[in-house]
Design an enzyme around this catalytic site. Structure first.
Site, PDB file in Angstrom:
ATOM      1  N   ASP A   6       0.845  -1.192   0.000  1.00 36.87           N
ATOM      2  CA  ASP A   6       0.000   0.000   0.000  1.00 36.87           C
ATOM      3  C   ASP A   6       0.884   1.248   0.000  1.00 36.87           C
ATOM      4  OD1 ASP A   6      -2.078   1.769   0.190  1.00 36.87           O
ATOM      5  OD2 ASP A   6      -2.962   0.888   1.994  1.00 36.87           O
ATOM      6  N   ASP A 100      -3.376   2.447  -5.659  1.00 33.66           N
ATOM      7  CA  ASP A 100      -2.249   2.523  -4.730  1.00 33.66           C
ATOM      8  C   ASP A 100      -2.080   1.289  -3.852  1.00 33.66           C
ATOM      9  OD1 ASP A 100      -4.650   3.118  -3.469  1.00 33.66           O
ATOM     10  OD2 ASP A 100      -3.723   4.407  -1.972  1.00 33.66           O
ATOM     11  N   GLU A 101      -2.789   0.222  -4.129  1.00 30.91           N
ATOM     12  CA  GLU A 101      -2.608  -0.964  -3.303  1.00 30.91           C
ATOM     13  C   GLU A 101      -2.879  -2.242  -4.098  1.00 30.91           C
ATOM     14  OE1 GLU A 101      -5.496  -1.819  -0.196  1.00 30.91           O
ATOM     15  OE2 GLU A 101      -6.792  -0.238  -0.976  1.00 30.91           O
TER      16      GLU A 101
END
Length: 420
Positions: A6, A100-101
């Site tokens: 993350d 983003d993860e």
């Protein structure tokens, strides 16, 4: 073992990366106008209580020194793709969850989990100058909770025999599915921690929060999660919206500029995924909050902004009465398949045209950034439109798959997953 990777405060971190003068300062990405909402806040801003989903007006009251930066979703998409490429170099099974993860399944990877996680974090730091928090656990649930516990810029490995000790002290609302209402219901019965839930009979939890939620809580409190890492979710549609800082007339030039920008974003995402769309849908929200949509199915699938825009303009014109005031415009492409089909050139038509131009733009943007090249009309600023990447226009772009929408929201009052 499963890895959850993350990126910390992703949108804000990207802005601090490309504007070094912002490093160490409280930064928030989002809409700056009276309707603006924070999408992402740097850790310096979070120290003042600023967070994702917060109205910008309130964020400025909490942190008068806050630097508001408009969202640049094109740039974030490019950076995200670069990070995902790094993740794919470490494992065969990678499941992106959002920009983003992502989850990685380490089955068949011949490196110890902690060593791999350190290598992964180092690569992202060296190549992208971004902080990556990593959690490692026996399943997705534990890995996700471990990465949250590791933030910011940390690493936490939870072995199978450590799961119970790791989970029990956590607040009950850290578990998936425990929102404010569920947390209130649990609190009334004195169930404050994951350990409290683990010690509570399943039937009791089902009476408190319902059968399905009770079963999920029981399994989660025990650290059980059978979900596999799914390498790729099939995309069903792509789209984005723009909320204007002030209502505009239906014939204002910002409408066409916005549609062109959205068409370009959608087309770039289609081409990046090797996809093409058969249906174009335009959404309009009027000043009185009434919302209408209209769609058109095209004869052939398309992946060019030129074609999407050409379909969107008459759709918009058919939706909006004269003198109507517009609050929001959205553009979505649907009916996705595996790429645009070759087309037969008409007599006298040039062999090199829009397809070559837009693919050349893709290559330039991939190398130099999303702002390196774009249509001239998107460079010119107007007081209403601002920079299309978000100077005065609130952005909401999303990808819909078979799972939940993956979105970045700059004006929704809900509690979105704040990047980082």
């Amino acid at each position: 073992m499963i890895v959850h990777a993350d990126l910390d405060a992703f949108y804000a971190a990207v802005e601090q990366r490309r504007r070094p003068e912002l490093k160490g300062r409280p930064v928030a990405v989002g809409g700056a106008g009276p309707r603006g909402v924070v999408m992402s806040a740097s850790y310096e801003a979070r120290a003042y209580g600023v967070g994702g989903g917060m109205p910008t007006v309130r964020a400025r009251r909490l942190c008068p020194e806050l630097v508001m930066v408009p969202p640049d979703m094109d740039e974030y998409a490019v950076v995200s793709a670069n990070v995902m490429a790094v993740l794919h170099s470490f494992a065969r099974r990678v499941e992106p969850v959002s920009m983003d993860e992502a989850y990685l399944d380490l089955a068949g990877v011949g490196i110890k989990p902690r060593a791999l996680a350190e290598l992964l974090r180092g690569r992202v730091r060296d190549e992208q100058d971004l902080a990556l928090s990593v959690g490692v656990g026996p399943n997705k649930l534990v890995a996700k909770l471990a990465s949250v516990a590791a933030k910011p810029d940390g690493l936490l490995v939870v072995a199978a025999d450590e799961v119970e000790a790791f989970l029990r002290p956590l607040a009950a609302n850290r578990l998936p599915g425990v929102g404010p209402k569920t947390a209130d219901a649990l609190t009334r019965f004195g169930l404050l921690t994951v350990g409290d839930l683990a010690d509570t009979p399943r039937d009791t939890l089902r009476r408190i929060v319902g059968a399905a939620a009770g079963d999920l809580l029981t399994a989660s409190a025990r650290g059980e999660d059978p979900r596999p890492v799914v390498p790729q979710r099939a995309e069903r549609s792509l789209g984005g919206e723009r909320t204007f800082p002030a209502d505009v007339s239906g014939d204002h030039e910002v409408i066409h500029t916005t549609l062109l920008g959205l068409a370009g974003q959608n087309a770039a995402r289609l081409r990046a995924g090797g996809l093409a769309a058969r249906t174009v849908t335009v959404k309009v929200r009027f000043a009185d909050l009434r919302t209408v949509t209209r769609s058109r199915t095209l004869p052939e699938p398309v992946d060019l902004a030129h074609d999407i825009f050409a379909a969107a303009v008459p759709l918009f014109a058919g939706l909006v009465p004269a003198r109507a005031r517009i609050r929001l415009v959205g553009l979505r492409v649907e009916g996705l398949d595996g790429g645009a089909r070759p087309t037969q050139l008409a007599l006298g038509e040039r062999e090199v045209g829009w397809a070559e131009l837009e693919r050349t733009m893709d290559r330039v943007q991939a190398k130099f950034g999303a702002a390196a090249v774009r249509p001239a009309s998107l460079i010119t600023r107007s007081p209403q439109a601002g920079n299309f990447s978000g100077a005065e226009v609130v952005d909401r772009s999303e990808r819909r798959g078979h799972g939940r929408p993956q979105r970045a929201t700059a004006h929704a009052p809900r509690q979105p997953k704040s990047p980082g």
